[in-house]
Design an enzyme around this catalytic site. Structure first.
Site, PDB file in Angstrom:
ATOM      1  CB  SER A 136       2.995   8.533   2.104  1.00 15.96           C
ATOM      2  OG  SER A 136       2.726   7.537   1.140  1.00 15.96           O
ATOM      3  CG  ASP A 160       6.137   8.260   0.204  1.00 15.35           C
ATOM      4  OD1 ASP A 160       5.426   7.281   0.518  1.00 15.35           O
ATOM      5  OD2 ASP A 160       5.685   9.359  -0.123  1.00 15.35           O
ATOM      6  N   PRO A 216      -5.297  -1.001  -6.597  1.00 17.63           N
ATOM      7  CG  PRO A 216      -4.124  -2.985  -6.829  1.00 17.63           C
ATOM      8  CD  PRO A 216      -3.958  -1.555  -6.438  1.00 17.63           C
ATOM      9  CG  HIS A 275      -2.197  -0.752   1.035  1.00 20.49           C
ATOM     10  ND1 HIS A 275      -3.438  -0.215   1.247  1.00 20.49           N
ATOM     11  CD2 HIS A 275      -2.399  -2.025   0.641  1.00 20.49           C
ATOM     12  CE1 HIS A 275      -4.366  -1.128   0.986  1.00 20.49           C
ATOM     13  NE2 HIS A 275      -3.761  -2.240   0.632  1.00 20.49           N
ATOM     14  CG  ASP A 276       4.828   3.385   1.976  1.00 11.96           C
ATOM     15  OD1 ASP A 276       4.283   4.499   1.874  1.00 11.96           O
ATOM     16  OD2 ASP A 276       6.037   3.233   2.206  1.00 11.96           O
ATOM     17  N   GLY A 294       5.083   6.117  -4.312  1.00  8.43           N
ATOM     18  CA  GLY A 294       6.344   5.399  -4.121  1.00  8.43           C
ATOM     19  C   GLY A 294       6.527   4.961  -2.674  1.00  8.43           C
TER      20      GLY A 294
END
Ligand SMILES: *[C@@H]1O[C@H](CO)[C@@H](O)[C@H](O)[C@H]1NC(C)=O
Ligand SMILES: *[C@@H]1O[C@H](CO)[C@@H](O)[C@H](O)[C@H]1NC(C)=O
Length: 195
Positions: free
Chosen positions: A82, A80, A167, A72-73, A78
């Site tokens: 987040s 990162d 997805p 998922h990150d 990218g």
């Protein structure tokens, strides 16, 4: 999974979401390398591996959850880190987006971050810790080993709305293939990550 670092500077400046206290950004200017923390934090791989191992011994669902978190990150902005950021100021971060349902391994990454900070404070990015933990989770559950080059920067932007780029569970095979190929992931990657 190929490291996919793509931080848009304009996005960074617009900075909608601030950082969580545990995982704050580090400015790291070198390209990724296996030896990135060779001088500054040589034990990082071992420290992360131990935290992941301890977590797996208490909860067998940890490997799948940590790999999923990494996926998922990386899929959004990218690899990162987040996905680790908290929602702030009324703006929802990725971790509070609709596809977060099975993202329950944040505590493992936060535990690894704390353990790494104990030995080398302020050096290792959360994005690298997550990438290492995902590898360790796979290896420790009997999967293949891969080298993890390090030196990722932690992103500062995380938007729940962007999780729509992931997805969807309703995608058919051609939609899945298209979605993965947009991130440089092959059919083999798709099969491995769907298991
Ligand atoms: C998932 O998002 C919801 C809000 O949409 C939030 O309440 C929940 O805490 C999030 N779950 C995780 C594991 O972060
Ligand atoms: C998958 O869905 C898309 C969009 O609905 C459609 O165009 C495509 O033909 C479908 N592919 C398959 C293999 O079912």
């Amino acid at each position: 999974m190929a490291p996919f670092v793509n931080i848009n500077v304009a996005m960074l400046l617009s900075l909608l979401i601030l950082l969580s206290s545990v995982c704050s950004p580090r400015v790291i200017i070198n390209a990724l390398s296996l030896n990135h923390y060779g001088e500054t934090c040589p034990s990082v791989d071992d420290v992360v591996a131990k935290v992941v191992k301890d977590a797996i011994s208490k909860d067998k669902t940890v490997p799948a959850a940590v790999l999923r978190l990494h996926f998922h990150d990386c899929f959004i902005r990218g690899c990162d880190g987040s996905v680790l950021l908290e929602s702030r100021g009324g703006k929802s971060a990725e971790k509070d987006g609709p596809p977060n349902v099975s993202l329950h391994a944040f505590y493992v990454i936060e535990g690894a971050k704390k353990a790494v900070e104990d030995v080398c404070p302020g050096v290792v990015s959360c994005a690298d810790i997550l990438a290492l933990a995902a590898r360790d989770a796979v290896v420790q559950s009997g999967g293949p080993y891969w080298d993890v080059p390090k030196g990722r920067k932690d992103g500062r932007t995380s938007k729940a709305s962007e999780t729509t780029q992931l997805p969807a569970p309703t995608f058919n095979i051609s939609q899945l293939q298209k979605s993965f190929s947009q991130r440089g992931l092959s059919m083999d990657d798709l099969v491995a990550l769907s298991e």
